[in-house]
Design an enzyme around this catalytic site. Structure first.
Site, PDB file in Angstrom:
ATOM      1  N   HIS A   1      54.062  38.849  44.600  1.00 33.66           N
ATOM      2  CA  HIS A   1      52.931  37.927  44.555  1.00 33.66           C
ATOM      3  C   HIS A   1      52.734  37.522  43.083  1.00 33.66           C
ATOM      4  O   HIS A   1      53.281  38.161  42.176  1.00 33.66           O
ATOM      5  CB  HIS A   1      51.669  38.604  45.087  1.00 33.66           C
ATOM      6  CG  HIS A   1      51.609  38.646  46.593  1.00 33.66           C
ATOM      7  ND1 HIS A   1      50.499  39.093  47.275  1.00 33.66           N
ATOM      8  CD2 HIS A   1      52.516  38.284  47.532  1.00 33.66           C
ATOM      9  CE1 HIS A   1      50.726  38.996  48.579  1.00 33.66           C
ATOM     10  NE2 HIS A   1      51.941  38.522  48.766  1.00 33.66           N
TER      11      HIS A   1
ATOM     12  N   GLU B   1      50.266  37.914  41.025  1.00 32.89           N
ATOM     13  CA  GLU B   1      49.697  38.965  40.179  1.00 32.89           C
ATOM     14  C   GLU B   1      50.736  40.054  39.900  1.00 32.89           C
ATOM     15  O   GLU B   1      50.839  40.560  38.774  1.00 32.89           O
ATOM     16  CB  GLU B   1      48.474  39.594  40.867  1.00 32.89           C
ATOM     17  CG  GLU B   1      47.356  38.599  41.183  1.00 32.89           C
ATOM     18  CD  GLU B   1      47.488  37.990  42.581  1.00 32.89           C
ATOM     19  OE1 GLU B   1      48.626  37.767  43.046  1.00 32.89           O
ATOM     20  OE2 GLU B   1      46.433  37.752  43.208  1.00 32.89           O
TER      21      GLU B   1
ATOM     22  N   SER C   1      42.242  34.361  45.215  1.00 34.32           N
ATOM     23  CA  SER C   1      41.641  35.674  45.430  1.00 34.32           C
ATOM     24  C   SER C   1      42.725  36.709  45.753  1.00 34.32           C
ATOM     25  O   SER C   1      43.563  36.488  46.631  1.00 34.32           O
ATOM     26  CB  SER C   1      40.653  35.549  46.601  1.00 34.32           C
ATOM     27  OG  SER C   1      39.927  36.737  46.768  1.00 34.32           O
TER      28      SER C   1
ATOM     29  N   CYS D   1      45.001  39.650  47.117  1.00 28.75           N
ATOM     30  CA  CYS D   1      45.187  40.393  48.369  1.00 28.75           C
ATOM     31  C   CYS D   1      45.063  41.892  48.119  1.00 28.75           C
ATOM     32  O   CYS D   1      44.887  42.338  46.986  1.00 28.75           O
ATOM     33  CB  CYS D   1      46.557  40.068  48.967  1.00 28.75           C
ATOM     34  SG  CYS D   1      47.906  40.934  48.134  1.00 28.75           S
TER      35      CYS D   1
ATOM     36  N   CYS E   1      47.741  43.348  45.564  1.00 30.84           N
ATOM     37  CA  CYS E   1      47.484  43.032  44.162  1.00 30.84           C
ATOM     38  C   CYS E   1      46.185  43.680  43.684  1.00 30.84           C
ATOM     39  O   CYS E   1      46.092  44.120  42.538  1.00 30.84           O
ATOM     40  CB  CYS E   1      47.451  41.521  43.978  1.00 30.84           C
ATOM     41  SG  CYS E   1      49.015  40.747  44.440  1.00 30.84           S
TER      42      CYS E   1
HETATM   43 ZN   LIG Z   1      48.777  39.655  46.396  1.00 36.64          ZN
END
Ligand SMILES: [Zn+2]
Length: 145
Positions: free
Chosen positions: A50, A52, A77, A79, A82
């Site tokens: 992802h 992040e 936002s 998950c 992350c």
């Molecule tokens: Zn994530």
């Protein structure tokens, strides 16, 4: 939008240009970007990259002190995966581009003392909204649906 969210958004757009999911992130320590990244699930065939996580990866190994003084910027936002990394490394503050297209684990982060600021930035919202409309299959895969 400040320069750091702009950098995260530039990462997101780069991801889209690569045929990926447009989510970007940067990690900022003492006013300097130490890690930046974007979602590379599709590009790398990766279940964990992802935006992040890619930013954490690109920041490399850092001492605990550095994480505890850092701010993570992300266009969307974060998950549960992350958010787990944010909690694990003790990032005290995050700035989120938007949570309209996806609400991550902001409550969990706040409950653990992380300062969460949400900008509801129109550029971030439009980028995700257009992508989800165009490629719902890729998006659902990304969030485990
Ligand atoms: Zn994530």
């Amino acid at each position: 939008m400040d320069e750091f969210m702009q950098a995260a958004l530039a990462e997101a757009r780069q991801g889209l240009a690569e045929g990926g999911i447009p989510i970007g992130s940067v990690i900022v320590h003492q006013g300097r970007i130490i890690g930046r990244g974007h979602n590379r699930r599709i590009q790398q065939g990766s279940p964990i990259l992802h935006g992040e996580m890619d930013a954490f990866e690109n920041a490399g190994r850092q001492p605990a002190r550095v994480y505890r003084e850092s701010v993570l910027y992300t266009t969307l936002s974060p998950c549960s995966m992350c958010s787990g990394a944010i909690l694990l490394y003790g990032i005290p503050r995050i700035v989120v581009g938007e949570n309209r297209t996806f609400m991550g684990e902001e409550e969990l982060l706040r409950s653990r003392g992380v300062r969460v600021e949400v900008l509801q930035d129109e550029s971030c919202i439009t980028l995700m909204r257009d992508f989800i409309a165009a490629r719902p299959d890729l998006w659902n895969e990304d969030i485990g649906v």
